[in-house]
Design a protein around this motif. Structure first.
Motif, PDB file in Angstrom:
ATOM      1  N   ILE A  89      18.734  -0.372   2.429  1.00  0.00           N
ATOM      2  CA  ILE A  89      17.301  -0.597   2.643  1.00  0.00           C
ATOM      3  C   ILE A  89      16.487   0.192   1.608  1.00  0.00           C
ATOM      4  N   MET A  90      16.877   1.436   1.371  1.00  0.00           N
ATOM      5  CA  MET A  90      16.127   2.266   0.427  1.00  0.00           C
ATOM      6  C   MET A  90      16.284   1.747  -1.010  1.00  0.00           C
ATOM      7  N   ALA A  91      17.526   1.435  -1.374  1.00  0.00           N
ATOM      8  CA  ALA A  91      17.761   0.970  -2.747  1.00  0.00           C
ATOM      9  C   ALA A  91      17.025  -0.343  -3.013  1.00  0.00           C
ATOM     10  N   LYS A  92      17.122  -1.267  -2.062  1.00  0.00           N
ATOM     11  CA  LYS A  92      16.484  -2.574  -2.276  1.00  0.00           C
ATOM     12  C   LYS A  92      14.965  -2.453  -2.248  1.00  0.00           C
ATOM     13  N   SER A  93      14.433  -1.548  -1.410  1.00  0.00           N
ATOM     14  CA  SER A  93      12.979  -1.384  -1.346  1.00  0.00           C
ATOM     15  C   SER A  93      12.423  -0.974  -2.701  1.00  0.00           C
ATOM     16  N   THR A 100       4.677  -3.621  -6.938  1.00  0.00           N
ATOM     17  CA  THR A 100       3.589  -3.329  -5.997  1.00  0.00           C
ATOM     18  C   THR A 100       3.374  -1.828  -5.870  1.00  0.00           C
ATOM     19  N   LEU A 101       4.455  -1.083  -5.686  1.00  0.00           N
ATOM     20  CA  LEU A 101       4.311   0.346  -5.395  1.00  0.00           C
ATOM     21  C   LEU A 101       3.957   1.169  -6.632  1.00  0.00           C
ATOM     22  N   GLU A 102       4.332   0.664  -7.770  1.00  0.00           N
ATOM     23  CA  GLU A 102       4.059   1.391  -9.004  1.00  0.00           C
ATOM     24  C   GLU A 102       2.551   1.493  -9.270  1.00  0.00           C
ATOM     25  N   GLU A 135       9.362   9.996  -3.375  1.00  0.00           N
ATOM     26  CA  GLU A 135      10.116  10.618  -4.468  1.00  0.00           C
ATOM     27  C   GLU A 135      10.187   9.704  -5.686  1.00  0.00           C
ATOM     28  N   HIS A 136      10.383   8.413  -5.401  1.00  0.00           N
ATOM     29  CA  HIS A 136      10.526   7.457  -6.495  1.00  0.00           C
ATOM     30  C   HIS A 136       9.234   7.102  -7.191  1.00  0.00           C
ATOM     31  N   PHE A 137       8.150   7.130  -6.441  1.00  0.00           N
ATOM     32  CA  PHE A 137       6.837   6.786  -7.018  1.00  0.00           C
ATOM     33  C   PHE A 137       5.912   7.980  -6.800  1.00  0.00           C
ATOM     34  N   GLU A 148      -3.190   1.102   1.217  1.00  0.00           N
ATOM     35  CA  GLU A 148      -3.363  -0.075   0.365  1.00  0.00           C
ATOM     36  C   GLU A 148      -2.177  -1.030   0.581  1.00  0.00           C
ATOM     37  N   VAL A 149      -0.996  -0.453   0.741  1.00  0.00           N
ATOM     38  CA  VAL A 149       0.208  -1.275   0.929  1.00  0.00           C
ATOM     39  C   VAL A 149       0.926  -0.830   2.198  1.00  0.00           C
ATOM     40  N   THR A 150       1.313  -1.796   3.020  1.00  0.00           N
ATOM     41  CA  THR A 150       2.158  -1.458   4.172  1.00  0.00           C
ATOM     42  C   THR A 150       3.553  -2.034   3.925  1.00  0.00           C
ATOM     43  N   VAL A 151       4.524  -1.156   3.861  1.00  0.00           N
ATOM     44  CA  VAL A 151       5.910  -1.605   3.678  1.00  0.00           C
ATOM     45  C   VAL A 151       6.500  -1.837   5.071  1.00  0.00           C
TER      46      VAL A 151
END
Ligand code: ATP
Ligand code: MG
Length: 392
Positions: A89-93, A100-102, A135-137, A148-151
Motif C-alpha cells: 500500500i505504501m509503495a504503490k501510494s 498529485t502529492l508532489e 517522509e517521501h514528500f 487539499e488532497v485526501t488519500v
C-alpha cells in the motif's frame, strides 16, 4: 500497476428496501455503457461498485467519460489496486499518487477496513501511511480539517485500493427506476433538455417528432435524429417515432380559424403523442415548454392543450429562463445541434395574431370543424419507427 474504477452511488443508497433493485438497474446501465470498450469485472459492496478492466489495453479515460453520463452515480474514483499489506500500500501510494502529492500543499489519509482481519485498524493505517508519505514528500503538510488532497485507502476482501481523485458523477437515479415517458422532440433547444431532466430522475425516454414534408425538409428530420443520438449518451437507447403531420396541418389551415391554428396544432400533437405513448407503454408526455416563452406557452394556452389528453404532461423546463435552459443544453452537448437552422413544423403556417388567452369551448368547437379523426388515425398508422441506440 493495476488501475480500477470505483463508482459510488448517492441518493440511491438511501432507498432502503428498494436498494437492491436500484443497484441492479445501475449495474445494467454501467455494463451496457462500458460493454463496447472491452471486458470488465464488476463487484458491488457497501454502496460502491468496483469496476476492474480485464485487459490492460482498455482505456480508463474513455470508461470514465461514459460513466460521467450514467444516472445514479454520485462519484467516480480511479484507484490503484494493491496487495493487502502495508508495504505494498505504501509503495504503490507513492508511485500512483506521485504527481498529485508532489504539487499539493496539504493532505490527510482516510481508511476504510471492510476486512476486519487486516492487522491494522483504520486509524493505524492512516498514521502509518500518513507518516510514510510525509517522509517521501517533505513539502507536504498534514491537515485533517481542510486538506487539499485526501488519500483514501479501502481494504477489501481480496485487495486494497488507494486513490485521491473524486470525479463528480451525473447524479439522479438509474434509468428504468421510474418508468417510461414519451418526449415530444422538436429540433429546438428546449425539448432535449426536458428529456434529459426526466431521464435524470430514472425515466426511460422514447421520442416522438412531427414532420411536415415538404414544408419541413429531410435534413430537419435528420437533425432531430442526430439530437436523439446525442441524447443516448445520457438516456440510453431511444425508441424514435416520426409522425407525418402535413395533412393535419393543411386541414387545420383550411378549415379552422387562423388565430386558433397554433393551439389546435399543439392539441393534435398531444393527442397523437398520447396514442403512440400508450402503444409504447409510456405513461406520461414530456414537452420543452416554459411559461410565457411563446404564444402557445401562456397558462391559458397550456390549459387548452392539456384538456385534449388524459395523460399527464410534464414540462420540466417550465420555470427556467432561456439562458438557464441553454446552460443545460451546452452541458449535455445538444446545443450546437439544436441551433442548426432547419425549419420545424411549428413554424409552418404560423398565424400573425395567435390567441394568447384562448377559450377552451371555442377551441373545441374549432377542432370539431376540422373533422380530423380519420386523419389522426392515418397519421398514427403511417408513423415511422426506429431504434436509436447511439454511438456505442
Ligand atoms: P423547443 O426548443 O424544444 O423546440 P420551443 O421553445 O421552440 O421549444 P415550441 O416550438 O412552441 O417551443 O414547442 C414547444 C414544445 O412542443 C417543444 O419543446 C416540444 O416538446 C414540442 N414540439 C414542438 N414542435 C415539435 C415537433 N415538430 N415534434 C415534436 N414535438 C414538438
Ligand atoms: Mg421549437
Amino acid at each position: 500497476m493495476k488501475e480500477v474504477i470505483l463508482v459510488k452511488y448517492g441518493e440511491m443508497a438511501l432507498k432502503g428496501l428498494n436498494k437492491h433493485s436500484f443497484e441492479k438497474l445501475l449495474m445494467q446501465q454501467i455494463k451496457s455503457r462500458l460493454h463496447s470498450l472491452g471486458e470488465f469485472g464488476y463487484t458491488c459492496a457497501q454502496s460502491t461498485i468496483y469496476i476492474v478492466p480485464q485487459d490492460e489495453r482498455i482505456s480508463l479515460d474513455a470508461a470514465v467519460e461514459r460513466l460521467k453520463r450514467v444516472f445514479g452515480i454520485a462519484t467516480i474514483c480511479r484507484a490503484c489496486s494493491c496487495e493487502k499489506s502495508m508495504e505494498d500500500i505504501m509503495a504503490k501510494s507513492v508511485d500512483y499518487l506521485h504527481e498529485t502529492l508532489e504539487t499539493a500543499v496539504s493532505f490527510k489519509v482516510e481508511a476504510k477496513r471492510a476486512d476486519k482481519q487486516f492487522p491494522l485498524r483504520s486509524p493505524e493505517i492512516c498514521m502509518e501511511l500518513g507518516s510514510f508519505l510525509c517522509e517521501h514528500f517533505p513539502e507536504l503538510q498534514v491537515d485533517v480539517h481542510t486538506p487539499e488532497v485526501t488519500v483514501m485507502v479501502d481494504i477489501r476482501d481480496t485487495n486494497a485500493f488507494v486513490y485521491a481523485e473524486k470525479i463528480k458523477g451525473a447524479g439522479g437515479l438509474p434509468l428504468g427506476s421510474s418508468g417510461k415517458a414519451m418526449l415530444l422532440l422538436s429540433g429546438g433547444i428546449d425539448s432535449p433538455v426536458a428529456g434529459y431532466m426526466l431521464a435524470k430522475r430514472g425515466v426511460f425516454i422514447s421520442a416522438v417528432h412531427f414532420a411536415s414534408p415538404p414544408y419541413t425538409s429531410e435534413r430537419a428530420r435528420l437533425k432531430v435524429e442526430q439530437l436523439c443520438e446525442k441524447m443516448t449518451d445520457y438516456c440510453g437507447e431511444i425508441h424514435f417515432y416520426c409522425v407525418p403531420f402535413t395533412e393535419i396541418q393543411e386541414t387545420l389551415k383550411n378549415k379552422c380559424p387562423e388565430e386558433y391554428f397554433t393551439i389546435l396544432m399543439r392539441r393534435l400533437m398531444m393527442l397523437i403523442a398520447q396514442e403512440i405513448a400508450q402503444k409504447e407503454g409510456a405513461s406520461v408526455l414530456i414537452t420543452g415548454e416554459s411559461v410565457g416563452q411563446v404564444a402557445s406557452q401562456t397558462l391559458q394556452a397550456m390549459v387548452c392543450t392539456d384538456a385534449v389528453c388524459k395523460m399527464p404532461v410534464f414540462r420540466p423546463c417550465i420555470g427556467l429562463d432561456k439562458t438557464e435552459i441553454i446552460e443545460i443544453a451546452r452541458k449535455i452537448d445538444t446545443f450546437d445541434i439544436s441551433i442548426q437552422p432547419y425549419e420545424d413544423c411549428c413554424t409552418v403556417f404560423t398565424p400573425k395574431h395567435p390567441k394568447l388567452r384562448p377559450q377552451l369551448d371555442r377551441i373545441e368547437a374549432a377542432q370539431e370543424r376540422g373533422d380530423l379523426a380519420e386523419l389522426i388515425r392515418k397519421a398514427v398508422e403511417e408513423t415511422e419507427y426506429k431504434v436509436i441506440s447511439g454511438r456505442r
